[in-house]
Design an enzyme around this catalytic site. Structure first.
Site, PDB file in Angstrom:
ATOM      1  N   SER A 103      11.433   6.551  14.503  1.00 59.31           N
ATOM      2  CA  SER A 103      10.182   6.297  15.226  1.00 59.31           C
ATOM      3  C   SER A 103      10.561   6.014  16.667  1.00 59.31           C
ATOM      4  CB  SER A 103       9.470   5.071  14.644  1.00 59.31           C
ATOM      5  OG  SER A 103       9.072   5.349  13.342  1.00 59.31           O
ATOM      6  N   CYS A 106       1.136  -1.554  15.656  1.00 59.60           N
ATOM      7  CA  CYS A 106       1.092  -1.408  14.200  1.00 59.60           C
ATOM      8  C   CYS A 106       0.366  -2.562  13.520  1.00 59.60           C
ATOM      9  CB  CYS A 106       2.523  -1.313  13.682  1.00 59.60           C
ATOM     10  SG  CYS A 106       2.636  -1.343  11.895  1.00 59.60           S
ATOM     11  N   GLU A 120       0.811  -1.213   0.000  1.00 58.77           N
ATOM     12  CA  GLU A 120       0.000   0.000   0.000  1.00 58.77           C
ATOM     13  C   GLU A 120       0.848   1.269   0.000  1.00 58.77           C
ATOM     14  OE1 GLU A 120      -3.988  -1.759   2.132  1.00 58.77           O
ATOM     15  OE2 GLU A 120      -2.542  -0.754   3.413  1.00 58.77           O
ATOM     16  N   CYS A 129       6.231  -4.051  15.967  1.00 56.88           N
ATOM     17  CA  CYS A 129       5.816  -2.953  16.830  1.00 56.88           C
ATOM     18  C   CYS A 129       4.369  -3.233  17.241  1.00 56.88           C
ATOM     19  CB  CYS A 129       5.928  -1.623  16.091  1.00 56.88           C
ATOM     20  SG  CYS A 129       7.582  -1.331  15.450  1.00 56.88           S
ATOM     21  N   CYS A 154      -1.101   6.505   9.947  1.00 53.57           N
ATOM     22  CA  CYS A 154       0.104   5.896  10.474  1.00 53.57           C
ATOM     23  C   CYS A 154      -0.184   4.608  11.259  1.00 53.57           C
ATOM     24  CB  CYS A 154       0.765   6.909  11.390  1.00 53.57           C
ATOM     25  SG  CYS A 154       2.268   6.320  12.100  1.00 53.57           S
ATOM     26  N   CYS A 185       6.154  -6.685   7.184  1.00 52.18           N
ATOM     27  CA  CYS A 185       7.287  -6.168   7.973  1.00 52.18           C
ATOM     28  C   CYS A 185       7.726  -7.247   8.952  1.00 52.18           C
ATOM     29  CB  CYS A 185       6.867  -4.911   8.739  1.00 52.18           C
ATOM     30  SG  CYS A 185       8.244  -4.117   9.600  1.00 52.18           S
TER      31      CYS A 185
END
Ligand code: SF4
Length: 345
Positions: free
Chosen positions: A219, A120, A93, A117, A338, A113
């Site tokens: 981050s 997320c 995306e 985290c 985010c 990924c």
């Protein structure tokens, strides 16, 4: 059958020698190069001023790993979320974020990924593979074409903040930036590009050694190891001490300021101790901090603080002379904000 070489792996010199082999006029090589990088076609057949035989030769002898736009969702605030399909059937995306002053493309660097985290959505997918440099480039080119179509303006900024950890796909990210900034391709200024990392100390040092000219964002989300490790397991092997040392080195070499990204979570990182830790960190090297409004991700326990707490947090940092900006999330209604990219659209 031997694997065909990806056409976008060819340098201009390589294309020249292919064209010479076929006894075609040498200017054809530059034409092909321009179609690939300046005009950003994603099919050899779209190279309309080439003789058919030449097109056929490149079609038969090279692969073209172009992204296809599978689906676009438009938010009520104008944000557009793109679902792209890769040549081998994966989905990733990218997002076009319009504001009054900017048209930003937020792009992905990996399919899924490998980091986890806790807040997320992408981290829950796991990592399928790295994106190739030309797949990263395509996201920018396609989002840029949409910006021109809708706003009659090119994108002004690019952020590597979509799916994936860019510094774990270092070579392809650097190569994509090479083409995004190439005068013969998208010709964007590196100062308009931000690569955002969850914090891989070794690769931050590598960026410094490679004299990176784009912006780096970390981050952060907590300036305290215990809290940060709870939210971001990558902190176990890349703790704040190692990240701070890497950032000091990065600044020494590049003279570029750092951006810290800080999603504010209710009762986790919004306390007085957090303000003190953040202030201390921000005084080390030139930096700014983006405090980001959180968007709820299903299946997590994270929440955003109420508005009053949010405002107080910002005011306290400002009082401490920290260079702070607020980032309200956009595209919430389409999960484009985010930490929300997870191929649901
Ligand atoms: S926040 Fe970024 S690095 Fe962390 S899991 Fe999500 S995509 Fe990966």
């Amino acid at each position: 059958m031997a694997l065909q070489k990806n056409i976008r792996e060819l340098s201009l010199e390589d294309i020249k020698s292919e064209v010479a082999k076929l006894n075609e006029k040498s200017f054809r090589a530059q034409q092909i190069w321009d179609w690939l990088w300046k005009k950003q076609v994603r099919l050899v057949d779209d190279m309309s001023n080439l003789p058919k035989e030449l097109r056929n030769y490149f079609k038969e002898n090279f692969s073209f790993h172009a992204l296809q736009t599978d689906h676009i969702q438009v938010s009520e605030d104008g944000t557009q979320k793109f679902r792209f399909k890769t040549f081998d059937g994966h989905f990733i995306e990218g997002v076009l974020i319009p504001t009054s002053t900017r048209l930003t493309a937020c792009i992905s660097s990996q399919v899924g990924c490998s980091l986890t985290c806790r807040f997320c959505a992408t981290g829950k997918l796991g990592r399928e593979r790295n994106l190739d440099f030309d797949e990263i480039f395509d996201q920018v080119a396609i989002i840029n074409q949409k910006a021109v179509e809708v706003y009659d303006k090119k994108i002004t900024n690019i952020v590597y903040m979509g799916m994936g950890e860019p510094l774990l796909n270092y070579k392809n990210v650097m190569r994509s930036i090479h083409f995004i900034t190439l005068p013969d391709a998208l010709a964007m200024s590196p100062s308009r590009i931000t690569v955002s990392t969850a914090g891989i100390a070794k690769q931050i040092i590598q960026l410094a050694d490679d004299n990176a000219k784009f912006n780096l964002a970390l981050s952060l989300h907590a300036a305290d190891d215990l809290k940060r490790s709870k939210m971001m397991p990558i902190n176990d092997n890349n703790n704040l001490e190692s990240l701070i040392a890497a950032l000091d080195y990065y600044f020494l070499k590049t003279k570029l300021p750092i951006t810290y990204e800080y999603i504010l979570f209710h009762n986790i990182n919004d306390g007085l101790d957090d303000i003190q830790n953040l202030t201390k960190l921000c005084r080390r090297i030139p930096s700014k901090i983006n405090v980001i409004e959180y968007n709820t991700v299903e299946g997590t326990n994270f929440r955003k603080p109420d508005e009053k707490k949010f405002e107080q947090f910002i005011a306290a940092l400002e009082k401490n002379k920290v260079n702070v900006r607020v980032r309200r999330s956009r595209g919430k209604d389409i999960d484009a904000a985010c930490g929300q990219l997870a191929n649901k659209g």
